[in-house]
Design a protein around this motif. Sequence first.
Motif, PDB file in Angstrom:
ATOM      1  N   ARG A   1       0.869  -1.183   0.000  1.00 23.88           N
ATOM      2  CA  ARG A   1       0.000   0.000   0.000  1.00 23.88           C
ATOM      3  C   ARG A   1       0.899   1.223   0.000  1.00 23.88           C
ATOM      4  N   ASP A   2       0.830   1.985  -1.064  1.00 23.77           N
ATOM      5  CA  ASP A   2       1.772   3.076  -1.309  1.00 23.77           C
ATOM      6  C   ASP A   2       1.307   4.353  -0.605  1.00 23.77           C
ATOM      7  N   ALA A   3       2.125   4.842   0.319  1.00 25.74           N
ATOM      8  CA  ALA A   3       1.820   6.108   0.992  1.00 25.74           C
ATOM      9  C   ALA A   3       2.276   7.310   0.182  1.00 25.74           C
ATOM     10  N   GLY A   4       3.002   7.092  -0.901  1.00 24.80           N
ATOM     11  CA  GLY A   4       3.488   8.182  -1.735  1.00 24.80           C
ATOM     12  C   GLY A   4       4.834   8.701  -1.256  1.00 24.80           C
ATOM     13  N   VAL A   5       5.448   9.545  -2.077  1.00 22.08           N
ATOM     14  CA  VAL A   5       6.728  10.155  -1.743  1.00 22.08           C
ATOM     15  C   VAL A   5       6.624  11.651  -1.962  1.00 22.08           C
ATOM     16  N   GLY A   6       7.485  12.395  -1.278  1.00 22.40           N
ATOM     17  CA  GLY A   6       7.503  13.838  -1.413  1.00 22.40           C
ATOM     18  C   GLY A   6       7.892  14.480  -0.103  1.00 22.40           C
ATOM     19  N   PRO A   7       8.016  15.796  -0.104  1.00 20.23           N
ATOM     20  CA  PRO A   7       8.446  16.488   1.103  1.00 20.23           C
ATOM     21  C   PRO A   7       7.348  16.512   2.154  1.00 20.23           C
ATOM     22  N   THR A   8       7.736  16.471   3.416  1.00 17.95           N
ATOM     23  CA  THR A   8       6.773  16.665   4.494  1.00 17.95           C
ATOM     24  C   THR A   8       6.527  18.152   4.646  1.00 17.95           C
ATOM     25  N   ALA A   9       5.324  18.532   5.049  1.00 16.96           N
ATOM     26  CA  ALA A   9       4.972  19.945   5.132  1.00 16.96           C
ATOM     27  C   ALA A   9       3.945  20.169   6.221  1.00 16.96           C
ATOM     28  N   LEU A  10       3.958  21.367   6.792  1.00 20.79           N
ATOM     29  CA  LEU A  10       2.964  21.750   7.767  1.00 20.79           C
ATOM     30  C   LEU A  10       1.620  21.944   7.068  1.00 20.79           C
ATOM     31  N   PRO A  11       0.498  21.864   7.836  1.00 14.94           N
ATOM     32  CA  PRO A  11      -0.813  21.988   7.179  1.00 14.94           C
ATOM     33  C   PRO A  11      -0.973  23.260   6.360  1.00 14.94           C
ATOM     34  N   TRP A  12      -0.497  24.437   6.861  1.00  9.53           N
ATOM     35  CA  TRP A  12      -0.654  25.675   6.108  1.00  9.53           C
ATOM     36  C   TRP A  12       0.151  25.636   4.814  1.00  9.53           C
ATOM     37  N   PHE A  13       1.300  24.954   4.894  1.00  9.38           N
ATOM     38  CA  PHE A  13       2.167  24.846   3.734  1.00  9.38           C
ATOM     39  C   PHE A  13       1.496  23.981   2.669  1.00  9.38           C
ATOM     40  N   ARG A  14       0.830  22.927   3.119  1.00 10.87           N
ATOM     41  CA  ARG A  14       0.140  22.051   2.186  1.00 10.87           C
ATOM     42  C   ARG A  14      -1.007  22.789   1.508  1.00 10.87           C
TER      43      ARG A  14
ATOM     44  N   ARG B   1      -3.607   6.661   1.052  1.00  9.32           N
ATOM     45  CA  ARG B   1      -2.754   5.883   0.160  1.00  9.32           C
ATOM     46  C   ARG B   1      -2.841   6.436  -1.253  1.00  9.32           C
ATOM     47  N   LYS B   2      -1.826   6.115  -2.060  1.00  6.27           N
ATOM     48  CA  LYS B   2      -1.766   6.551  -3.452  1.00  6.27           C
ATOM     49  C   LYS B   2      -1.803   5.337  -4.382  1.00  6.27           C
ATOM     50  N   ALA B   3      -2.252   5.569  -5.600  1.00  9.77           N
ATOM     51  CA  ALA B   3      -2.289   4.512  -6.615  1.00  9.77           C
ATOM     52  C   ALA B   3      -1.689   5.033  -7.904  1.00  9.77           C
ATOM     53  N   CYS B   4      -1.220   4.117  -8.728  1.00  6.95           N
ATOM     54  CA  CYS B   4      -0.544   4.480  -9.975  1.00  6.95           C
ATOM     55  C   CYS B   4      -0.746   3.360 -10.986  1.00  6.95           C
ATOM     56  N   LEU B   5      -1.043   3.720 -12.229  1.00  7.38           N
ATOM     57  CA  LEU B   5      -1.192   2.728 -13.283  1.00  7.38           C
ATOM     58  C   LEU B   5       0.170   2.326 -13.835  1.00  7.38           C
ATOM     59  N   GLU B   6       0.188   1.201 -14.528  1.00  7.95           N
ATOM     60  CA  GLU B   6       1.344   0.821 -15.342  1.00  7.95           C
ATOM     61  C   GLU B   6       0.847   0.506 -16.739  1.00  7.95           C
ATOM     62  N   ILE B   7       1.421   1.177 -17.718  1.00  9.29           N
ATOM     63  CA  ILE B   7       1.030   1.010 -19.118  1.00  9.29           C
ATOM     64  C   ILE B   7       2.170   0.316 -19.854  1.00  9.29           C
ATOM     65  N   ARG B   8       1.889  -0.811 -20.481  1.00  4.66           N
ATOM     66  CA  ARG B   8       2.881  -1.520 -21.283  1.00  4.66           C
ATOM     67  C   ARG B   8       2.421  -1.512 -22.736  1.00  4.66           C
ATOM     68  N   SER B   9       3.292  -1.102 -23.611  1.00  2.00           N
ATOM     69  CA  SER B   9       2.891  -0.968 -25.011  1.00  2.00           C
ATOM     70  C   SER B   9       3.959  -1.476 -25.962  1.00  2.00           C
ATOM     71  N   SER B  10       3.510  -2.265 -26.920  1.00  2.00           N
ATOM     72  CA  SER B  10       4.331  -2.587 -28.092  1.00  2.00           C
ATOM     73  C   SER B  10       3.577  -2.177 -29.351  1.00  2.00           C
ATOM     74  N   LEU B  11       2.693  -1.180 -29.199  1.00  2.00           N
ATOM     75  CA  LEU B  11       1.970  -0.661 -30.357  1.00  2.00           C
ATOM     76  C   LEU B  11       2.960  -0.098 -31.371  1.00  2.00           C
ATOM     77  N   ARG B  12       2.705  -0.371 -32.625  1.00  2.00           N
ATOM     78  CA  ARG B  12       3.600   0.082 -33.686  1.00  2.00           C
ATOM     79  C   ARG B  12       2.992   1.196 -34.522  1.00  2.00           C
ATOM     80  N   ARG B  13       1.798   1.605 -34.156  1.00  2.00           N
ATOM     81  CA  ARG B  13       1.130   2.727 -34.806  1.00  2.00           C
ATOM     82  C   ARG B  13       0.348   3.506 -33.760  1.00  2.00           C
ATOM     83  N   ARG B  14      -0.046   4.715 -34.132  1.00  2.00           N
ATOM     84  CA  ARG B  14      -0.902   5.494 -33.260  1.00  2.00           C
ATOM     85  C   ARG B  14      -2.303   4.899 -33.283  1.00  2.00           C
ATOM     86  N   LEU B  15      -2.957   4.862 -32.125  1.00  2.00           N
ATOM     87  CA  LEU B  15      -4.257   4.208 -31.990  1.00  2.00           C
ATOM     88  C   LEU B  15      -5.287   5.228 -31.527  1.00  2.00           C
TER      89      LEU B  15
END
Length: 480
Positions: free
Chosen positions: A336-349, A452-466
């Motif tokens: 379960r991905d909590a994400g990455v990045g700088p920590t910040a105070l609430p006002w900063f966020r 938590r954060k989520a992220c897709l993974e795209i795998r392509s062997s397309l040889r033309r624009r679709l």
Amino acid sequence: MAFLVAGTLQVASQMADARQSLERKGKYGLQGPRVALILSSPGVLDSTVAVLEGVFRSLGFESCQKREASLQGFLGELAGFREQLDALGGPVGCALVALVAPRGQLRQPQQLVWELNRCRALWGCPKVFLLLSTTPGAAPEPGAFLTGLSQLCGRFPHWSLLQLLTEVFYRTAKESEASYCPVLRSSLRGALCLGDVEPWEPQPEPSLSTHYELSGTRAALLLSVIRGRPGAQHDVEALGGLCQALNFKTTLRTDPTAQAFQEEMAQFREGLDARRVPVSCALVALMAHGGPQGQLLGADGQEVQPEALVQELSRCRALWGCPKIFLLQACRGGQRDAGVGPTALPWFRRWLQASPTTPSHADILQIYADAQGRSSGGPTPGSSDQADILMVYAAAEGCVAYRDDEKGSDFIQTLVEVLRAYPGGELLELLTEVNRRVCELEVLGPDGQRRRKACLEIRSSLRRRLCLQAGLCPLPFRGC
């Protein structure tokens, strides 16, 4: 103290500008320096390294580090490169790394990718990995992939990197007489334009010959386990409606067992081969619980490998040279991905007007290719029977895919939303936009109150624009 606060505000401001640019225009802002590294094992030809240097210069990388190391030394070299970037004291615009080794010897590239992905200076920034295999004793001239990449980077600097790669894949397949095709894996959240040009200038159109011709029959197969997956019915309804709008003749099966997954796919392939009219495109959606190693779980709790289902459809004679789209809504592990990045105070966020974190698996593009452009034996990622395939995973490797009991899954619902809004867009661009929106979401998972954060993974062997529906509204960020 004032210096530290000012420095923190400057870095945060740069990150906010980059994030807002991504949100406004669907592309990376690329604030900060661009860094490049070529790692080659002993015996790699100097001509290959020279072509790579030329490609990097065409893409706006003024300097490029070159290092020769054994395969065992690649990890240490990347660790040193990462530490060097973190020591710069500020964000980096983009990193481009080429890993060159004899075919079959770079067996665990993900470990190398994750080493650089730990770099704090690259949080939220695109990281491109070019994984090149070489053949001992091959001709010293670079093959179609490197030649095409070198030519196109100089001729069409306005194009996004995914557009460039699709054109390069087309040229590589054409020169090799369809015996070989490179593959890319992407978790990019926006268009990545590396050419040193103004981003608002008009973008040249690719040749029509590089578009898939979709005048024939379109067929879709939706296999979804509903039992024990609250909200899954919403995904089935949304995806079924989208397929109908895009003129796919759709077959739906709910609660298939593991064996039924395989049988339905075989019947789908046989039905396409038996058609008397041409087939131009196939779409397969696989929606189920996932196993710890990315397996699909049938309604009976038994496992089926998604790769086996892909291989089944790749044998379809009616689909030779045609795009085959796979959508996989399933967990690929328990992380379960909590994400990455700088920590910040609430006002900063609040001041940043966005979550300061991004998914830890985001912003990575991997390209697998052969330096000489030759096919390899067996069903490897670059061989012809794996060409023209587009796979979209709802979660990164090893991670959980989220689904809401009342709304359905983030991936499927966002996909339907984007494709309905921009039916005439190029599909790789559309999927990148889907990933951007999914990455912005914060999910309150069942493991506690932590977002938590989520992220897709795209795998392509397309040889033309679709483009699934030509002549309609493209994405607003297309001209990058």
